[in-house]
Design a protein around this motif. Sequence first.
Motif, PDB file in Angstrom:
ATOM      1  N   GLY A 152       2.200  12.702   8.976  1.00  0.00           N
ATOM      2  CA  GLY A 152       3.022  11.465   8.699  1.00  0.00           C
ATOM      3  C   GLY A 152       2.273  10.346   8.773  1.00  0.00           C
ATOM      4  N   TYR A 153       0.903  10.581   8.924  1.00  0.00           N
ATOM      5  CA  TYR A 153       0.278   9.262   9.192  1.00  0.00           C
ATOM      6  C   TYR A 153       0.564   8.281   7.897  1.00  0.00           C
ATOM      7  CZ  TYR A 153      -3.435   5.821  10.674  1.00  0.00           C
ATOM      8  OH  TYR A 153      -3.845   4.714  10.891  1.00  0.00           O
ATOM      9  N   PHE A 154       0.429   7.040   7.894  1.00  0.00           N
ATOM     10  CA  PHE A 154       0.774   6.322   6.877  1.00  0.00           C
ATOM     11  C   PHE A 154      -0.186   6.194   5.655  1.00  0.00           C
ATOM     12  CE2 PHE A 154       1.156   2.173   4.720  1.00  0.00           C
ATOM     13  CZ  PHE A 154       2.484   2.252   3.911  1.00  0.00           C
ATOM     14  N   LEU A 155      -1.397   6.086   6.081  1.00  0.00           N
ATOM     15  CA  LEU A 155      -2.506   5.724   5.318  1.00  0.00           C
ATOM     16  C   LEU A 155      -3.553   6.949   5.103  1.00  0.00           C
ATOM     17  CD1 LEU A 155      -3.945   3.395   3.321  1.00  0.00           C
ATOM     18  CD2 LEU A 155      -5.200   3.096   5.325  1.00  0.00           C
ATOM     19  N   ASN A 156      -3.586   7.648   3.894  1.00  0.00           N
ATOM     20  CA  ASN A 156      -4.267   8.688   3.562  1.00  0.00           C
ATOM     21  C   ASN A 156      -5.296   8.631   2.408  1.00  0.00           C
ATOM     22  OD1 ASN A 156      -0.665   9.899   3.619  1.00  0.00           O
ATOM     23  ND2 ASN A 156      -2.148   9.992   5.386  1.00  0.00           N
ATOM     24  N   ARG A 157      -5.203   7.690   1.640  1.00  0.00           N
ATOM     25  CA  ARG A 157      -6.138   7.839   0.576  1.00  0.00           C
ATOM     26  C   ARG A 157      -6.898   6.614   0.356  1.00  0.00           C
ATOM     27  NH1 ARG A 157      -4.853  12.118  -2.490  1.00  0.00           N
ATOM     28  NH2 ARG A 157      -6.310  11.537  -4.076  1.00  0.00           N
ATOM     29  N   GLN A 158      -8.149   6.797  -0.149  1.00  0.00           N
ATOM     30  CA  GLN A 158      -9.154   5.706  -0.186  1.00  0.00           C
ATOM     31  C   GLN A 158      -8.592   4.474  -1.026  1.00  0.00           C
ATOM     32  OE1 GLN A 158     -11.850   5.822   1.979  1.00  0.00           O
ATOM     33  NE2 GLN A 158     -10.906   7.773   2.797  1.00  0.00           N
ATOM     34  N   ALA A 159      -8.129   4.905  -2.281  1.00  0.00           N
ATOM     35  CA  ALA A 159      -7.887   3.925  -3.299  1.00  0.00           C
ATOM     36  C   ALA A 159      -6.727   2.887  -2.653  1.00  0.00           C
ATOM     37  CB  ALA A 159      -7.204   4.594  -4.408  1.00  0.00           C
ATOM     38  N   ASP A 160      -5.820   3.689  -1.924  1.00  0.00           N
ATOM     39  CA  ASP A 160      -4.613   2.843  -1.138  1.00  0.00           C
ATOM     40  C   ASP A 160      -5.329   1.985  -0.183  1.00  0.00           C
ATOM     41  OD1 ASP A 160      -2.686   4.338  -2.810  1.00  0.00           O
ATOM     42  OD2 ASP A 160      -2.397   5.662  -0.984  1.00  0.00           O
ATOM     43  N   ALA A 161      -6.220   2.408   0.703  1.00  0.00           N
ATOM     44  CA  ALA A 161      -7.092   1.046   1.631  1.00  0.00           C
ATOM     45  C   ALA A 161      -7.323   0.249   0.830  1.00  0.00           C
ATOM     46  CB  ALA A 161      -7.856   2.076   2.389  1.00  0.00           C
ATOM     47  N   HIS A 162      -8.159   0.438  -0.049  1.00  0.00           N
ATOM     48  CA  HIS A 162      -8.909  -0.438  -0.827  1.00  0.00           C
ATOM     49  C   HIS A 162      -7.884  -1.730  -1.453  1.00  0.00           C
ATOM     50  CE1 HIS A 162     -13.048   0.588  -0.817  1.00  0.00           C
ATOM     51  NE2 HIS A 162     -12.716   1.725  -0.415  1.00  0.00           N
ATOM     52  N   ALA A 163      -6.853  -1.067  -2.054  1.00  0.00           N
ATOM     53  CA  ALA A 163      -5.649  -1.833  -2.692  1.00  0.00           C
ATOM     54  C   ALA A 163      -5.108  -2.712  -1.754  1.00  0.00           C
ATOM     55  CB  ALA A 163      -4.683  -1.047  -3.327  1.00  0.00           C
ATOM     56  N   ILE A 164      -4.794  -2.184  -0.654  1.00  0.00           N
ATOM     57  CA  ILE A 164      -4.305  -2.881   0.682  1.00  0.00           C
ATOM     58  C   ILE A 164      -5.304  -4.052   0.988  1.00  0.00           C
ATOM     59  CG2 ILE A 164      -3.795  -2.973   3.247  1.00  0.00           C
ATOM     60  CD1 ILE A 164      -2.399  -0.176   2.525  1.00  0.00           C
ATOM     61  N   VAL A 165      -6.598  -3.809   1.087  1.00  0.00           N
ATOM     62  CA  VAL A 165      -7.530  -4.898   1.424  1.00  0.00           C
ATOM     63  C   VAL A 165      -7.896  -6.100   0.482  1.00  0.00           C
ATOM     64  CG1 VAL A 165     -10.147  -5.335   1.787  1.00  0.00           C
ATOM     65  CG2 VAL A 165      -9.096  -3.325   2.916  1.00  0.00           C
ATOM     66  N   GLN A 166      -7.820  -5.681  -0.930  1.00  0.00           N
ATOM     67  CA  GLN A 166      -7.676  -6.553  -1.867  1.00  0.00           C
ATOM     68  C   GLN A 166      -6.131  -7.574  -1.918  1.00  0.00           C
ATOM     69  OE1 GLN A 166      -9.039  -3.363  -4.894  1.00  0.00           O
ATOM     70  NE2 GLN A 166     -10.198  -5.209  -5.641  1.00  0.00           N
ATOM     71  N   GLU A 167      -5.386  -6.708  -1.463  1.00  0.00           N
ATOM     72  CA  GLU A 167      -4.112  -7.547  -1.534  1.00  0.00           C
ATOM     73  C   GLU A 167      -3.949  -8.519  -0.486  1.00  0.00           C
ATOM     74  OE1 GLU A 167       0.891  -6.772  -1.803  1.00  0.00           O
ATOM     75  OE2 GLU A 167      -0.671  -5.019  -2.316  1.00  0.00           O
ATOM     76  N   VAL A 168      -4.190  -8.033   0.659  1.00  0.00           N
ATOM     77  CA  VAL A 168      -4.263  -9.124   1.790  1.00  0.00           C
ATOM     78  C   VAL A 168      -5.417 -10.120   1.594  1.00  0.00           C
ATOM     79  CG1 VAL A 168      -4.900  -9.271   4.507  1.00  0.00           C
ATOM     80  CG2 VAL A 168      -3.603  -7.336   3.613  1.00  0.00           C
ATOM     81  N   GLY A 169      -6.486  -9.824   0.952  1.00  0.00           N
ATOM     82  CA  GLY A 169      -7.216 -10.938   0.649  1.00  0.00           C
ATOM     83  C   GLY A 169      -8.475 -11.472   1.706  1.00  0.00           C
ATOM     84  N   ALA A 170      -8.325 -10.934   2.984  1.00  0.00           N
ATOM     85  CA  ALA A 170      -9.048 -11.617   4.199  1.00  0.00           C
ATOM     86  C   ALA A 170     -10.478 -10.935   3.948  1.00  0.00           C
ATOM     87  CB  ALA A 170      -8.431 -11.127   5.373  1.00  0.00           C
ATOM     88  N   VAL A 171     -11.710 -11.895   4.139  1.00  0.00           N
ATOM     89  CA  VAL A 171     -12.840 -11.628   3.984  1.00  0.00           C
ATOM     90  C   VAL A 171     -13.084 -10.539   5.202  1.00  0.00           C
ATOM     91  CG1 VAL A 171     -13.456 -13.655   2.825  1.00  0.00           C
ATOM     92  CG2 VAL A 171     -13.549 -13.660   5.234  1.00  0.00           C
ATOM     93  N   ASN A 172     -12.479 -10.624   6.343  1.00  0.00           N
ATOM     94  CA  ASN A 172     -12.810  -9.696   7.337  1.00  0.00           C
ATOM     95  C   ASN A 172     -12.016  -8.477   7.577  1.00  0.00           C
ATOM     96  OD1 ASN A 172     -10.843 -11.371   8.297  1.00  0.00           O
ATOM     97  ND2 ASN A 172     -11.285 -11.289  10.367  1.00  0.00           N
TER      98      ASN A 172
END
Length: 264
Positions: A152-172
């Motif tokens: 049930g963990y929400f985040l499972n795949r690398q592509a999803d993590a990278h998409a989230i990082v790009q969408e948030v857009g924070a350098v850190n």
Amino acid sequence: MPRFAANLSTLYREHDFLDRFAAASADGFDAVEYLFPYAYDTAELRYRLDAHGLRQVLFNAPPGDWDAGERGIAALPGREAELRESVDRALGCAVAIGSPRIHMMAGVVPPGADRAACRDVYLANLAYAARQAESAGIDILIEPINTRDMPGYFLNRQADAHAIVQEVGAVNLKVQLDLYHCQIVEGDLTATLRRDLPTGRVAHLQIAGVPDRHEPSEGEVDFGHLYAVVDALGFDGWIGCEYVPRAGTSEGLGWLREVRGEHA
């Protein structure tokens, strides 16, 4: 050569927690990570780090009620106020002990949950955490985790993590790539490293043997090959050793001596 950090939550469990710093240093580790610092005084943790010449490279933000099965709250609607308090607490600890990275766990979502609503909350919480951490020079990390170990963990795949990082857009805001979890969910680790490390979005790696989470010298993954790939790609971050030793920790470090070209 890759730089390895001992995970003191999974390694050296034959010692009391505060004694694990000395044990890791004695085995040649230069850095440590662990799940949570909150049960200990930060001055004592900093003393242990300094006394043994260690760097703290990562720990997790408060995860909610861990004993009740919670594994983070960042993607759980209705927990935003608690999340902000946990960010403040984690940042205070990170500054005190000198950790440049905090992993913020997304959380386990119940079956039938509105995943779009969870994602919206997750992005908003990550944006808040990244803003709070930026002035302290601290990175916020997110990590895909396999659902065999953490259903049930929400985040499972690398592509999803990278998409989230790009969408948030924070350098850190960065990705924590645990090769154990990635192998279980997706496999194709060499291609994943070659695709994702050059983006600069991966700030930390972790390892464990697959499928049983023992020493990385065991199981189906050729980590020796992957270390060479990581080196060739110029990754200068840390590789956290988040595995459960089959026997004693020090006795099972033959794989590390081999990587370093040492002899037992």
